[in-house]
Design a protein around this motif. Structure first.
Motif, PDB file in Angstrom:
ATOM      1  N   SER A  52       0.868  -1.177   0.000  1.00  0.00           N
ATOM      2  CA  SER A  52       0.000   0.000   0.000  1.00  0.00           C
ATOM      3  C   SER A  52       0.905   1.228   0.000  1.00  0.00           C
ATOM      4  CB  SER A  52      -0.936   0.007   1.211  1.00  0.00           C
ATOM      5  OG  SER A  52      -0.229   0.311   2.384  1.00  0.00           O
ATOM      6  N   VAL A  53       0.519   2.192  -0.799  1.00  0.00           N
ATOM      7  CA  VAL A  53       1.275   3.440  -0.909  1.00  0.00           C
ATOM      8  C   VAL A  53       0.331   4.562  -0.512  1.00  0.00           C
ATOM      9  CG1 VAL A  53       2.620   4.940  -2.420  1.00  0.00           C
ATOM     10  CG2 VAL A  53       2.628   2.465  -2.814  1.00  0.00           C
ATOM     11  N   SER A  54       0.679   5.291   0.548  1.00  0.00           N
ATOM     12  CA  SER A  54      -0.117   6.423   1.018  1.00  0.00           C
ATOM     13  C   SER A  54       0.668   7.697   0.756  1.00  0.00           C
ATOM     14  CB  SER A  54      -0.402   6.308   2.510  1.00  0.00           C
ATOM     15  OG  SER A  54      -1.122   5.136   2.791  1.00  0.00           O
ATOM     16  N   ILE A  55       0.001   8.680   0.163  1.00  0.00           N
ATOM     17  CA  ILE A  55       0.658   9.927  -0.194  1.00  0.00           C
ATOM     18  C   ILE A  55      -0.174  11.069   0.360  1.00  0.00           C
ATOM     19  CG2 ILE A  55       1.421  11.379  -2.110  1.00  0.00           C
ATOM     20  CD1 ILE A  55       1.139   8.383  -3.576  1.00  0.00           C
ATOM     21  N   ASN A  56       0.422  11.824   1.251  1.00  0.00           N
ATOM     22  CA  ASN A  56      -0.230  12.979   1.848  1.00  0.00           C
ATOM     23  C   ASN A  56       0.422  14.222   1.246  1.00  0.00           C
ATOM     24  OD1 ASN A  56      -1.851  14.501   3.479  1.00  0.00           O
ATOM     25  ND2 ASN A  56      -1.216  13.510   5.380  1.00  0.00           N
ATOM     26  N   VAL A  57      -0.380  15.052   0.574  1.00  0.00           N
ATOM     27  CA  VAL A  57       0.196  16.170  -0.160  1.00  0.00           C
ATOM     28  C   VAL A  57      -0.795  17.337  -0.239  1.00  0.00           C
ATOM     29  CG1 VAL A  57      -0.554  15.252  -2.397  1.00  0.00           C
ATOM     30  CG2 VAL A  57       1.419  16.770  -2.309  1.00  0.00           C
ATOM     31  N   GLN A  58      -0.257  18.546  -0.273  1.00  0.00           N
ATOM     32  CA  GLN A  58      -1.063  19.748  -0.448  1.00  0.00           C
ATOM     33  C   GLN A  58      -1.402  19.883  -1.937  1.00  0.00           C
ATOM     34  OE1 GLN A  58      -1.932  21.584   2.183  1.00  0.00           O
ATOM     35  NE2 GLN A  58      -2.878  23.334   1.207  1.00  0.00           N
ATOM     36  N   ILE A  59      -2.693  19.963  -2.251  1.00  0.00           N
ATOM     37  CA  ILE A  59      -3.161  20.028  -3.633  1.00  0.00           C
ATOM     38  C   ILE A  59      -3.945  21.331  -3.822  1.00  0.00           C
ATOM     39  CG2 ILE A  59      -4.636  18.925  -5.376  1.00  0.00           C
ATOM     40  CD1 ILE A  59      -2.247  17.224  -4.826  1.00  0.00           C
ATOM     41  N   PRO A  60      -3.686  22.051  -4.919  1.00  0.00           N
ATOM     42  CA  PRO A  60      -4.350  23.349  -5.112  1.00  0.00           C
ATOM     43  C   PRO A  60      -5.836  23.269  -5.479  1.00  0.00           C
ATOM     44  CG  PRO A  60      -2.744  22.964  -6.870  1.00  0.00           C
ATOM     45  CD  PRO A  60      -2.620  21.833  -5.890  1.00  0.00           C
ATOM     46  N   THR A  61      -6.243  22.275  -6.280  1.00  0.00           N
ATOM     47  CA  THR A  61      -7.638  22.194  -6.720  1.00  0.00           C
ATOM     48  C   THR A  61      -8.066  20.736  -6.886  1.00  0.00           C
ATOM     49  OG1 THR A  61      -7.171  22.105  -9.095  1.00  0.00           O
ATOM     50  CG2 THR A  61      -7.336  24.309  -8.107  1.00  0.00           C
ATOM     51  N   PRO A  62      -9.368  20.483  -6.860  1.00  0.00           N
ATOM     52  CA  PRO A  62      -9.856  19.128  -7.132  1.00  0.00           C
ATOM     53  C   PRO A  62      -9.439  18.619  -8.511  1.00  0.00           C
ATOM     54  CG  PRO A  62     -11.575  20.381  -6.065  1.00  0.00           C
ATOM     55  CD  PRO A  62     -10.465  21.348  -6.387  1.00  0.00           C
ATOM     56  N   GLU A  63      -9.273  19.515  -9.465  1.00  0.00           N
ATOM     57  CA  GLU A  63      -8.842  19.101 -10.805  1.00  0.00           C
ATOM     58  C   GLU A  63      -7.481  18.413 -10.755  1.00  0.00           C
ATOM     59  OE1 GLU A  63     -11.048  19.242 -13.191  1.00  0.00           O
ATOM     60  OE2 GLU A  63     -12.382  20.364 -11.876  1.00  0.00           O
ATOM     61  N   ILE A  64      -6.582  18.920  -9.918  1.00  0.00           N
ATOM     62  CA  ILE A  64      -5.246  18.335  -9.787  1.00  0.00           C
ATOM     63  C   ILE A  64      -5.345  16.968  -9.103  1.00  0.00           C
ATOM     64  CG2 ILE A  64      -2.916  18.639  -8.856  1.00  0.00           C
ATOM     65  CD1 ILE A  64      -3.644  20.637 -11.081  1.00  0.00           C
ATOM     66  N   VAL A  65      -6.240  16.830  -8.136  1.00  0.00           N
ATOM     67  CA  VAL A  65      -6.458  15.533  -7.476  1.00  0.00           C
ATOM     68  C   VAL A  65      -6.792  14.491  -8.539  1.00  0.00           C
ATOM     69  CG1 VAL A  65      -7.978  14.230  -5.932  1.00  0.00           C
ATOM     70  CG2 VAL A  65      -7.212  16.505  -5.269  1.00  0.00           C
ATOM     71  N   ILE A  66      -7.707  14.822  -9.407  1.00  0.00           N
ATOM     72  CA  ILE A  66      -8.157  13.892 -10.443  1.00  0.00           C
ATOM     73  C   ILE A  66      -7.056  13.642 -11.468  1.00  0.00           C
ATOM     74  CG2 ILE A  66      -9.813  13.637 -12.344  1.00  0.00           C
ATOM     75  CD1 ILE A  66     -11.825  15.083 -10.348  1.00  0.00           C
ATOM     76  N   GLU A  67      -6.334  14.692 -11.860  1.00  0.00           N
ATOM     77  CA  GLU A  67      -5.228  14.518 -12.807  1.00  0.00           C
ATOM     78  C   GLU A  67      -4.202  13.521 -12.276  1.00  0.00           C
ATOM     79  OE1 GLU A  67      -3.328  18.199 -13.947  1.00  0.00           O
ATOM     80  OE2 GLU A  67      -5.253  19.086 -14.517  1.00  0.00           O
ATOM     81  N   LYS A  68      -3.890  13.598 -10.993  1.00  0.00           N
ATOM     82  CA  LYS A  68      -2.907  12.687 -10.403  1.00  0.00           C
ATOM     83  C   LYS A  68      -3.420  11.249 -10.379  1.00  0.00           C
ATOM     84  CE  LYS A  68       0.464  15.498  -9.658  1.00  0.00           C
ATOM     85  NZ  LYS A  68       1.707  15.332 -10.409  1.00  0.00           N
ATOM     86  N   TYR A  69      -4.706  11.054 -10.052  1.00  0.00           N
ATOM     87  CA  TYR A  69      -5.282   9.706 -10.110  1.00  0.00           C
ATOM     88  C   TYR A  69      -5.159   9.135 -11.521  1.00  0.00           C
ATOM     89  CZ  TYR A  69      -7.547   9.343  -5.491  1.00  0.00           C
ATOM     90  OH  TYR A  69      -7.798   9.215  -4.160  1.00  0.00           O
ATOM     91  N   LYS A  70      -5.499   9.941 -12.516  1.00  0.00           N
ATOM     92  CA  LYS A  70      -5.436   9.489 -13.908  1.00  0.00           C
ATOM     93  C   LYS A  70      -4.007   9.186 -14.327  1.00  0.00           C
ATOM     94  CE  LYS A  70      -9.657  11.701 -15.588  1.00  0.00           C
ATOM     95  NZ  LYS A  70     -10.227  12.712 -16.493  1.00  0.00           N
ATOM     96  N   GLU A  71      -3.063  10.027 -13.896  1.00  0.00           N
ATOM     97  CA  GLU A  71      -1.664   9.814 -14.253  1.00  0.00           C
ATOM     98  C   GLU A  71      -1.134   8.508 -13.663  1.00  0.00           C
ATOM     99  OE1 GLU A  71       2.663  12.130 -14.082  1.00  0.00           O
ATOM    100  OE2 GLU A  71       0.879  13.140 -13.288  1.00  0.00           O
ATOM    101  N   VAL A  72      -1.471   8.243 -12.409  1.00  0.00           N
ATOM    102  CA  VAL A  72      -1.046   6.986 -11.780  1.00  0.00           C
ATOM    103  C   VAL A  72      -1.660   5.802 -12.522  1.00  0.00           C
ATOM    104  CG1 VAL A  72      -1.188   5.564  -9.695  1.00  0.00           C
ATOM    105  CG2 VAL A  72      -0.577   7.982  -9.508  1.00  0.00           C
ATOM    106  N   ALA A  73      -2.950   5.872 -12.819  1.00  0.00           N
ATOM    107  CA  ALA A  73      -3.627   4.767 -13.519  1.00  0.00           C
ATOM    108  C   ALA A  73      -3.014   4.525 -14.893  1.00  0.00           C
ATOM    109  CB  ALA A  73      -5.115   5.067 -13.642  1.00  0.00           C
ATOM    110  N   GLU A  74      -2.601   5.595 -15.556  1.00  0.00           N
ATOM    111  CA  GLU A  74      -2.016   5.489 -16.893  1.00  0.00           C
ATOM    112  C   GLU A  74      -0.609   4.892 -16.866  1.00  0.00           C
ATOM    113  OE1 GLU A  74      -0.219   8.810 -19.780  1.00  0.00           O
ATOM    114  OE2 GLU A  74      -2.375   9.012 -19.476  1.00  0.00           O
ATOM    115  N   LYS A  75       0.170   5.233 -15.846  1.00  0.00           N
ATOM    116  CA  LYS A  75       1.582   4.845 -15.818  1.00  0.00           C
ATOM    117  C   LYS A  75       1.894   3.580 -15.047  1.00  0.00           C
ATOM    118  CE  LYS A  75       3.405   9.487 -16.523  1.00  0.00           C
ATOM    119  NZ  LYS A  75       4.249  10.555 -15.978  1.00  0.00           N
ATOM    120  N   VAL A  76       0.969   3.149 -14.160  1.00  0.00           N
ATOM    121  CA  VAL A  76       1.244   1.988 -13.304  1.00  0.00           C
ATOM    122  C   VAL A  76       0.203   0.907 -13.568  1.00  0.00           C
ATOM    123  CG1 VAL A  76       1.583   1.184 -10.942  1.00  0.00           C
ATOM    124  CG2 VAL A  76       2.226   3.525 -11.555  1.00  0.00           C
ATOM    125  N   ASP A  77       0.637  -0.138 -14.229  1.00  0.00           N
ATOM    126  CA  ASP A  77      -0.237  -1.239 -14.593  1.00  0.00           C
ATOM    127  C   ASP A  77      -0.721  -1.979 -13.342  1.00  0.00           C
ATOM    128  OD1 ASP A  77      -1.529  -2.911 -16.497  1.00  0.00           O
ATOM    129  OD2 ASP A  77       0.024  -4.420 -16.164  1.00  0.00           O
TER     130      ASP A  77
END
Length: 97
Positions: free
Chosen positions: A67-92
């Motif tokens: 399990s990987v837990s990442i606690n981070v300051q995020i500027p907007t909900p859009e960035i939250v979603i972008e990061k989820y999508k980026e992880v899903a795209e890059k990590v099989d």
């Protein structure tokens, strides 16, 4: 129903919930489950590199998953979603929680 449509609906709902429940910028906790492979864990860590993220990993009892837990300051909900999508795209095989 297509998987892409389900994902779009999921992210739309998440975006709405994030706007409704938090003031932005906000601290956000991402959680992922991934097979225990150094490359996969490093890829997730690199996605959050240079963001001031606090990253913790915890292997499963048998060591097959981590399990990987990442606690981070995020500027907007859009960035939250972008990061989820980026992880899903890059990590099989990653499972977001």
């Amino acid at each position: 129903m297509s998987t892409e449509k389900n994902q779009d609906e999921f992210y739309d709902k998440l975006r709405s919930q994030l706007y409704d429940t938090s003031s932005w910028p906000a601290e956000y906790l991402y959680k992922f489950i991934v097979q225990t492979e150094a490359g996969k864990i490093q890829t997730i860590e690199s996605i959050f590199d240079n963001m001031g993220a606090v990253i913790k990993t915890n292997p499963s009892k048998n060591g097959k998953y981590t399990s990987v837990s990442i606690n981070v300051q995020i500027p907007t909900p859009e960035i939250v979603i972008e990061k989820y999508k980026e992880v899903a795209e890059k990590v099989d095989g990653v499972i977001p929680l």
